[in-house]
Design an enzyme around this catalytic site. Structure first.
Site, short mmCIF file in Angstrom:
data_model
loop_
_atom_site.label_atom_id
_atom_site.label_comp_id
_atom_site.label_asym_id
_atom_site.label_seq_id
_atom_site.Cartn_x
_atom_site.Cartn_y
_atom_site.Cartn_z
N CYS A 119 -1.88 9.32 2.81
CA CYS A 119 -1.84 9.08 1.26
C CYS A 119 -3.11 8.90 0.51
O CYS A 119 -3.16 8.99 -0.62
CB CYS A 119 -1.18 7.58 1.22
SG CYS A 119 -2.27 6.15 1.83
N GLU B 155 1.07 -1.05 0.09
CA GLU B 155 -0.08 -0.02 0.07
C GLU B 155 1.08 1.18 0.02
O GLU B 155 1.60 1.47 0.96
CB GLU B 155 -0.96 0.00 1.29
CG GLU B 155 -2.28 0.99 1.07
CD GLU B 155 -1.67 2.18 1.45
OE1 GLU B 155 -1.67 3.11 0.69
OE2 GLU B 155 -1.86 2.55 2.56
#
Length: 451
Positions: free
Chosen positions: A259, A225
């Site tokens: 993010c 990720e």
């Protein structure tokens, strides 16, 4: 050399240090976790539920203490840190309900007298974790992995040792001997990858490439990720006031250090000026301050080097044609604060057009048309999430299918939901966390067949 150091982002003061462990300790720790995992995998899914639910209880009971540690080490506002702890406890309770059914063996009709699939653990999963959500991001990977029968070795980010140690303490109080922390330095990571059975990584794309290379060298399953530069597209029929408010919240929450936040605000010509004015009105109202102060609405960045890197991106954007509408000045005084910053007319010559921006800086890209807005959204190496704002939801869903990302939100900023898979494509990584898809990432889907 000290490997793990807490520094209070609001003051710049070093508050805690600890060294990395020795190579001998790492080998012993991994051997102990593998032994514990053999016992853990022998339990039914139902038998694994009580200690995990105990951890959820402890998270809720200790939420203020944990949130205070996260605020101290990361610099995020207390309310944001409390929400992180609460969501982590909810995650455990969600999987406690989901896991027994999804991990049960499934018969499949074939020409055999008996056939189907079973879901078995891979073994010991190494997780190399980031600093921005030190409780949530560890548990986001670990909870489904533990329910599936794996053990977990977590390498925390060097700047969050106290929050990481507090989480480990609660896990051990809950009876989870299959979760431990590896206080590793960078040189020890490859050995840990070699000795473990799978790897989870959350963090920057550049480090993700290194982790993927190490895992590939040793043929270990990975879930990555990585970074994101999420487009936030505002079309001509959108509710401009609502879109501006949500864009501001998404871009500047957690000091812009997420993010999954909106990063590139893409507007069509018909509403561009109206949206920019509304967004500026929201951004200028943000109040930097001590993250423990409820009146503060913009927290500091976590580290001095992150602030310097962010400022360099802002200066580069100005030098290459972007217009600075707000902020953009390096503050004086203690701590790692940076003002809410808005850059208009961002173009491909600017680094912020191509790079992830990890801080309170919004980039506005002016599209020529709706089709050009989709082109700009996809003109990025990243593919984590996206948002589209429009009153025509049918058209919105058609456009969503054209976006290259792991998720698209219509009339809402990008976020994560326990019930939906989370992850990206392109330079944002691969694999999925959360939902049933996250439960299956670290299992061996084993076929069985009987004549």
């Amino acid at each position: 050399m000290t490997a793990y150091t807490s520094c209070n982002p609001a003051t710049g003061e070093v508050v805690f240090t600890r060294p990395a462990e020795s190579d001998t300790h790492l080998a012993e720790q991994i051997a102990a976790l593998k032994q514990a995992q053999r016992d853990w995998r022998g339990l039914s899914v139902e038998q694994r539920i009580p200690p995990l639910l105990k951890l959820a209880d402890l998270l809720e009971a200790e939420r203020e203490r944990l949130a205070d540690l996260v605020t101290l080490e990361v610099g995020r506002r207390t309310a944001e840190c409390l929400a992180e702890i609460d969501k982590s406890a909810q995650l455990i309770r969600y999987y406690a309900q989901l896991a027994p059914g999804l991990l049960a063996s499934q018969p499949i009709a074939t020409g055999a007298s008996k056939s189907g699939v079973a879901f078995e653990p891979l073994g010991l999963v190494l997780a190399v974790m980031p600093w921005n959500y030190p409780i949530w991001q560890v548990l986001r990977f670990a909870v489904p992995a533990l329910f599936a029968g794996n053990a977990c070795l977590v390498k925390p980010a060097p700047s969050v040792p106290q929050a990481s140690a507090a989480l480990l303490e609660l896990a051990h109080r809950a009876g989870l001997a299959v979760l431990d922390i590896g206080w590793l330095d960078n040189e020890q990571v490859e050995e840990a990858v070699r000795l473990c059975d799978a790897v989870a990584f959350t963090g920057s794309t550049s480090t993700g490439r290194l982790i993927a290379g190490l895992a590939g060298k040793h043929l270990k399953k990975t879930v990555l990720e990585l970074g994101g530069s999420n487009p936030f597209i505002v079309l001509r029929d959108a509710d401009i006031a609502a879109a501006a408010k949500e864009a501001c919240h998404s871009r500047f929450r957690d000091a812009g250090q997420s993010c999954n936040a909106a990063k590139r605000l893409i507007v069509v010509p018909e509403i561009a000026d109206e949206f920019v004015a509304a967004f500026l009105a929201e951004a200028v109202a943000l109040q930097p301050g001590d993250p423990r102060d409820p009146a503060a609405t913009l927290a500091p960045l976590t580290r001095a080097d992150l602030r310097e890197a962010l400022h360099a991106q802002v200066l580069d954007a100005q030098a290459n044609g972007a217009e600075l509408l707000l902020g953009g000045q390096m503050p004086s005084g203690p701590g790692f604060f940076y003002p809410a910053t808005v850059l208009d007319h961002v173009n491909p010559a600017c680094r912020v057009y191509h790079e992830e921006v990890f801080g309170p800086v919004a980039s506005i890209l002016r599209a020529d048309s709706e089709a050009d807005a989709i082109r700009l959204a996809n003109d990025t190496p990243f593919g984590l999430g996206a948002a589209i704002y429009t009153a025509d939801t049918e058209r919105g869903w058609q456009l969503a299918r054209q976006i290259e990302a792991g998720s698209v939100f219509l009339n809402r900023h990008t976020s994560s939901d326990l019930r939906l898979p989370f992850g990206g494509v392109k330079a944002s990584g691969y694999g999925r966390e959360l939902s049933e898809f996250g439960l299956y990432e670290f299992v061996n889907v084993k076929t069985y067949w009987q004549k």
